[in-house]
Design a protein around this motif. Structure first.
Motif, PDB file in Angstrom:
ATOM      1  N   ASN A  20       6.370   6.595  11.187  1.00 14.38           N
ATOM      2  CA  ASN A  20       6.317   5.132  11.245  1.00 14.38           C
ATOM      3  C   ASN A  20       4.937   4.690  10.770  1.00 14.38           C
ATOM      4  OD1 ASN A  20       6.342   2.424  11.792  1.00 14.38           O
ATOM      5  ND2 ASN A  20       6.752   2.638  13.972  1.00 14.38           N
ATOM      6  N   TYR A  21       4.893   4.102   9.588  1.00 15.30           N
ATOM      7  CA  TYR A  21       3.614   3.724   8.991  1.00 15.30           C
ATOM      8  C   TYR A  21       3.480   2.214   8.895  1.00 15.30           C
ATOM      9  CZ  TYR A  21       4.081   8.621   8.029  1.00 15.30           C
ATOM     10  OH  TYR A  21       4.291   9.965   8.176  1.00 15.30           O
ATOM     11  N   GLY A  22       3.822   1.540   9.981  1.00 11.64           N
ATOM     12  CA  GLY A  22       3.756   0.087  10.044  1.00 11.64           C
ATOM     13  C   GLY A  22       2.492  -0.400  10.722  1.00 11.64           C
ATOM     14  N   ARG A  35       0.824  -1.213   0.000  1.00 12.14           N
ATOM     15  CA  ARG A  35       0.000   0.000   0.000  1.00 12.14           C
ATOM     16  C   ARG A  35       0.856   1.260   0.000  1.00 12.14           C
ATOM     17  NH1 ARG A  35      -5.289  -1.707   3.478  1.00 12.14           N
ATOM     18  NH2 ARG A  35      -5.570  -3.678   2.397  1.00 12.14           N
ATOM     19  N   LYS A  36       1.955   1.232   0.726  1.00  8.08           N
ATOM     20  CA  LYS A  36       2.865   2.387   0.712  1.00  8.08           C
ATOM     21  C   LYS A  36       3.446   2.569  -0.684  1.00  8.08           C
ATOM     22  CE  LYS A  36       5.054   1.174   4.670  1.00  8.08           C
ATOM     23  NZ  LYS A  36       6.057   1.271   5.764  1.00  8.08           N
ATOM     24  N   LYS A  37       3.788   1.471  -1.321  1.00  5.95           N
ATOM     25  CA  LYS A  37       4.324   1.542  -2.682  1.00  5.95           C
ATOM     26  C   LYS A  37       3.239   2.032  -3.651  1.00  5.95           C
ATOM     27  CE  LYS A  37       7.370  -1.338  -4.287  1.00  5.95           C
ATOM     28  NZ  LYS A  37       8.070  -2.525  -4.795  1.00  5.95           N
ATOM     29  N   PHE A  38       2.010   1.579  -3.462  1.00  7.80           N
ATOM     30  CA  PHE A  38       0.896   1.964  -4.325  1.00  7.80           C
ATOM     31  C   PHE A  38       0.682   3.476  -4.333  1.00  7.80           C
ATOM     32  CE2 PHE A  38      -3.653   2.835  -4.935  1.00  7.80           C
ATOM     33  CZ  PHE A  38      -3.824   2.306  -6.206  1.00  7.80           C
ATOM     34  N   VAL A  39       0.796   4.100  -3.168  1.00  2.98           N
ATOM     35  CA  VAL A  39       0.598   5.551  -3.087  1.00  2.98           C
ATOM     36  C   VAL A  39       1.882   6.323  -3.338  1.00  2.98           C
ATOM     37  CG1 VAL A  39      -1.405   5.381  -1.567  1.00  2.98           C
ATOM     38  CG2 VAL A  39       0.877   5.687  -0.567  1.00  2.98           C
ATOM     39  N   GLY A  40       2.976   5.597  -3.558  1.00  2.00           N
ATOM     40  CA  GLY A  40       4.241   6.250  -3.873  1.00  2.00           C
ATOM     41  C   GLY A  40       4.905   6.918  -2.685  1.00  2.00           C
ATOM     42  N   LEU A  41       4.707   6.366  -1.492  1.00  2.00           N
ATOM     43  CA  LEU A  41       5.302   6.949  -0.289  1.00  2.00           C
ATOM     44  C   LEU A  41       6.787   6.630  -0.255  1.00  2.00           C
ATOM     45  CD1 LEU A  41       4.694   8.528   2.325  1.00  2.00           C
ATOM     46  CD2 LEU A  41       4.424   6.319   3.451  1.00  2.00           C
ATOM     47  N   GLU A  42       7.597   7.648  -0.414  1.00  4.04           N
ATOM     48  CA  GLU A  42       9.057   7.510  -0.439  1.00  4.04           C
ATOM     49  C   GLU A  42       9.658   8.149   0.813  1.00  4.04           C
ATOM     50  OE1 GLU A  42      10.637   5.917  -2.837  1.00  4.04           O
ATOM     51  OE2 GLU A  42       8.927   5.643  -4.179  1.00  4.04           O
ATOM     52  N   SER A  43      10.923   7.883   1.053  1.00  2.87           N
ATOM     53  CA  SER A  43      11.584   8.425   2.239  1.00  2.87           C
ATOM     54  C   SER A  43      11.560   9.951   2.256  1.00  2.87           C
ATOM     55  CB  SER A  43      13.019   7.904   2.355  1.00  2.87           C
ATOM     56  OG  SER A  43      13.764   8.259   1.218  1.00  2.87           O
ATOM     57  N   GLU A  44      11.636  10.571   1.083  1.00  3.57           N
ATOM     58  CA  GLU A  44      11.569  12.041   1.021  1.00  3.57           C
ATOM     59  C   GLU A  44      10.198  12.544   1.476  1.00  3.57           C
ATOM     60  OE1 GLU A  44      12.281  10.145  -1.741  1.00  3.57           O
ATOM     61  OE2 GLU A  44      14.452  10.393  -1.792  1.00  3.57           O
ATOM     62  N   LEU A  55      -3.548  11.886  14.365  1.00  2.00           N
ATOM     63  CA  LEU A  55      -2.887  13.053  13.775  1.00  2.00           C
ATOM     64  C   LEU A  55      -1.418  13.105  14.192  1.00  2.00           C
ATOM     65  CD1 LEU A  55      -5.693  15.719  14.282  1.00  2.00           C
ATOM     66  CD2 LEU A  55      -4.872  14.820  12.085  1.00  2.00           C
ATOM     67  N   VAL A  56      -1.163  12.830  15.462  1.00  2.00           N
ATOM     68  CA  VAL A  56       0.218  12.825  15.943  1.00  2.00           C
ATOM     69  C   VAL A  56       0.987  11.673  15.285  1.00  2.00           C
ATOM     70  CG1 VAL A  56       1.682  12.505  17.978  1.00  2.00           C
ATOM     71  CG2 VAL A  56      -0.316  14.017  18.098  1.00  2.00           C
ATOM     72  N   ALA A  57       0.378  10.508  15.192  1.00  2.00           N
ATOM     73  CA  ALA A  57       1.038   9.352  14.577  1.00  2.00           C
ATOM     74  C   ALA A  57       1.368   9.613  13.107  1.00  2.00           C
ATOM     75  CB  ALA A  57       0.164   8.108  14.711  1.00  2.00           C
ATOM     76  N   MET A  58       0.553  10.396  12.443  1.00  2.00           N
ATOM     77  CA  MET A  58       0.787  10.689  11.020  1.00  2.00           C
ATOM     78  C   MET A  58       2.128  11.371  10.809  1.00  2.00           C
ATOM     79  SD  MET A  58      -2.959  11.964   9.747  1.00  2.00           S
ATOM     80  CE  MET A  58      -2.350  12.517   8.173  1.00  2.00           C
ATOM     81  N   VAL A  59       2.564  12.162  11.755  1.00  2.00           N
ATOM     82  CA  VAL A  59       3.810  12.914  11.582  1.00  2.00           C
ATOM     83  C   VAL A  59       4.998  12.261  12.299  1.00  2.00           C
ATOM     84  CG1 VAL A  59       2.655  15.104  11.124  1.00  2.00           C
ATOM     85  CG2 VAL A  59       3.213  14.490  13.489  1.00  2.00           C
ATOM     86  N   GLU A  60       4.787  11.085  12.848  1.00  2.00           N
ATOM     87  CA  GLU A  60       5.867  10.352  13.516  1.00  2.00           C
ATOM     88  C   GLU A  60       6.787   9.674  12.505  1.00  2.00           C
ATOM     89  OE1 GLU A  60       6.685  10.034  16.805  1.00  2.00           O
ATOM     90  OE2 GLU A  60       5.143  11.469  17.339  1.00  2.00           O
TER      91      GLU A  60
END
Length: 127
Positions: free
Chosen positions: A93-95, A23-32, A86-91
């Motif tokens: 860690n999307y595991g 899912r992270k790859k699907f949305v194109g979530l990269e380290s940047e 909301l706080v977790a979103m900016v941490e």
């Protein structure tokens, strides 16, 4: 993990680590992207209560969310979950924990018939 999950929650929480990465790859979530998101950490953390209140204030104005809005205990739980999310979103860690948190929110919204368009509209206000 909570031992008191409904059958629906058990199915939803069965998302594998592979599914999460896909899912992270699907949305194109990269380290940047993660770095940019994390750069908002202080802002979001310092104002998380206000953001969560704004979110639920918007939902309260919608007829389709009345079943949830009429239950103060559920609103309090949802507000705390939203704030924590909301706080977790900016941490950064999307595991598993992040996914579980999102599923808990989704189950709570679904339990009271809150449609995705309602919470996505409220979330959009925070952008």
């Amino acid at each position: 993990m909570n031992a008191h999950r409904t059958p629906l929650e058990h199915r939803l929480f069965a998302i594998s680590e592979h599914d999460i990465e896909r899912r992270k790859k699907f949305v194109g979530l990269e380290s940047e992207d993660v770095a940019r998101i994390m750069s908002l950490k202080a802002l979001v953390t310092n104002h998380a209560d206000t953001f969560a209140d704004t979110f639920f204030h918007h939902l309260a104005g919608l007829n389709e969310t009345s079943a949830l809005m009429e239950l103060p205990e559920e609103i309090e739980q949802a507000n705390l979950l939203r704030r924590d999310h909301l706080v977790a979103m900016v941490e950064g860690n999307y595991g598993r924990d992040y996914v579980d948190q999102r599923v808990r929110l989704g189950v709570l919204y679904g339990k009271y018939g809150v449609k995705p368009r309602a919470f996505l509209g409220a979330f959009h206000l925070l952008m």
